[in-house]
Every structure is written in C-alpha cells, then in structure tokens.
Motif scaffolding. Structure first.
Motif, PDB file in Angstrom:
ATOM      1  N   HIS A   1      -7.045   1.243   3.138  1.00  0.00           N
ATOM      2  CA  HIS A   1      -6.894   2.163   1.838  1.00  0.00           C
ATOM      3  C   HIS A   1      -7.435   1.348   0.564  1.00  0.00           C
ATOM      4  O   HIS A   1      -7.122   0.161   0.477  1.00  0.00           O
ATOM      5  CB  HIS A   1      -5.405   2.629   1.661  1.00  0.00           C
ATOM      6  CG  HIS A   1      -4.805   3.404   2.774  1.00  0.00           C
ATOM      7  ND1 HIS A   1      -4.001   2.957   3.686  1.00  0.00           N
ATOM      8  CD2 HIS A   1      -5.227   4.750   3.296  1.00  0.00           C
ATOM      9  CE1 HIS A   1      -3.724   3.813   4.686  1.00  0.00           C
ATOM     10  NE2 HIS A   1      -4.664   4.810   4.198  1.00  0.00           N
TER      11      HIS A   1
ATOM     12  N   CYS B   1      -5.195  -4.034   1.810  1.00  0.00           N
ATOM     13  CA  CYS B   1      -5.177  -3.107   2.881  1.00  0.00           C
ATOM     14  C   CYS B   1      -6.325  -2.624   3.338  1.00  0.00           C
ATOM     15  O   CYS B   1      -7.151  -2.189   2.498  1.00  0.00           O
ATOM     16  CB  CYS B   1      -4.349  -1.785   2.446  1.00  0.00           C
ATOM     17  SG  CYS B   1      -4.333  -0.479   3.268  1.00  0.00           S
TER      18      CYS B   1
ATOM     19  N   THR C   1       1.018  -1.740   3.852  1.00  0.00           N
ATOM     20  CA  THR C   1       0.750  -3.108   4.117  1.00  0.00           C
ATOM     21  C   THR C   1       0.831  -3.928   2.775  1.00  0.00           C
ATOM     22  O   THR C   1       0.830  -3.521   1.546  1.00  0.00           O
ATOM     23  CB  THR C   1      -0.909  -3.026   4.308  1.00  0.00           C
ATOM     24  OG1 THR C   1      -1.144  -2.330   5.417  1.00  0.00           O
ATOM     25  CG2 THR C   1      -1.787  -4.303   4.319  1.00  0.00           C
TER      26      THR C   1
ATOM     27  N   VAL D   1       0.272   4.216   1.108  1.00  0.00           N
ATOM     28  CA  VAL D   1       0.170   5.025   2.179  1.00  0.00           C
ATOM     29  C   VAL D   1       0.866   4.373   3.177  1.00  0.00           C
ATOM     30  O   VAL D   1       1.654   4.909   4.233  1.00  0.00           O
ATOM     31  CB  VAL D   1      -1.396   5.239   2.502  1.00  0.00           C
ATOM     32  CG1 VAL D   1      -1.322   6.201   3.849  1.00  0.00           C
ATOM     33  CG2 VAL D   1      -2.006   5.894   1.138  1.00  0.00           C
ATOM     34  N   CYS D   2       0.346   3.091   3.639  1.00  0.00           N
ATOM     35  CA  CYS D   2       0.910   2.387   5.131  1.00  0.00           C
ATOM     36  C   CYS D   2       1.822   1.171   4.993  1.00  0.00           C
ATOM     37  O   CYS D   2       1.922   0.448   5.975  1.00  0.00           O
ATOM     38  CB  CYS D   2      -0.494   2.222   5.861  1.00  0.00           C
ATOM     39  SG  CYS D   2      -1.594   0.912   5.109  1.00  0.00           S
TER      40      CYS D   2
ATOM     41  N   CYS E   1       0.724  -1.271  -0.084  1.00  0.00           N
ATOM     42  CA  CYS E   1      -0.049   0.024  -0.116  1.00  0.00           C
ATOM     43  C   CYS E   1       1.145   1.135  -0.060  1.00  0.00           C
ATOM     44  O   CYS E   1       1.780   1.243   0.961  1.00  0.00           O
ATOM     45  CB  CYS E   1      -0.901  -0.063   1.196  1.00  0.00           C
ATOM     46  SG  CYS E   1      -1.708   1.473   1.380  1.00  0.00           S
TER      47      CYS E   1
END
Ligand SMILES: [Zn+2]
Length: 106
Positions: A79, A76, A20, A17-18, A15
């Motif tokens: 998101h 994820c 994952t 953003v994070c 992901c």
C-alpha cells in the motif's frame, strides 16, 4: 536531481490497511535538501548527504517546515501510505497516517 527531505514522526506508525510498520518517511513539501526533520523540533536535525553537497549551517538553522505538509512511506510494499502533518510556529506537531490518494485510485 529530484530531492526530498527525510521525516521522523513521533511515536510508531503502521499501514492503515495491513498494519505493516512504517519507519522511513520522505516528503517534498519542505526545503527538499535531504534535511532530516524530527517531529517536535523546529530546525532540521541533520542533512543526509556528503560534506561537499551540504548547505550552510546558517541556511539550515533558518529553515522551517510549512504549516501543512504531506509525507510518504514506502515501507509497506502493498500500500502507498501518506501522512498529513501540521506545524505550529514552525514546529511539526501533528501526524495523521492515511492511505494515499494514489493507492485509493488503483
Ligand atoms: Zn499495507
């Protein structure tokens, strides 16, 4: 019934953003016959359904991916992640993971 195909991109993807890990990908821009597409291989490597719902091997062997297509991963939970992909002469060559427009709108 809403159908899709399964996609297996090369390498590992996370992901944006994070971070994952994203393992399972689906898309609706291909044949939508529960085919399993693997990056780098022109024809589907399989079909994820029972024997009696399977299409003919000849049809599957003649099926190719479009020049550009988008796939999605739900792995994820926070998101909504998409990947834009390209193929050259029917062979999936590129995968670019990005945050889906659906996620950006929310
Ligand atoms: Zn995430």
């Amino acid at each position: 019934m809403s159908m899709f195909d399964w996609y297996r991109p090369s390498g590992t993807h996370v992901c944006p953003v994070c971070r994952t890990s994203l393992l399972e990908w689906q898309g609706k821009d291909g044949a939508c016959a529960l085919y399993i597409w693997q990056q780098g291989i022109a024809v589907p490597i399989g079909q994820d359904c029972d024997e009696d719902c399977r299409g003919s091997a000849e049809v599957m062997a003649a099926t190719r991916l479009p020049v550009s297509f988008t796939i999605y991963s739900d792995d994820c939970g926070r998101h909504f992640v998409a990947a834009s992909c390209r193929s050259v002469e029917g062979i999936w060559t590129e995968t670019h993971v990005e945050l889906s427009v659906y996620d950006l709108k929310s």
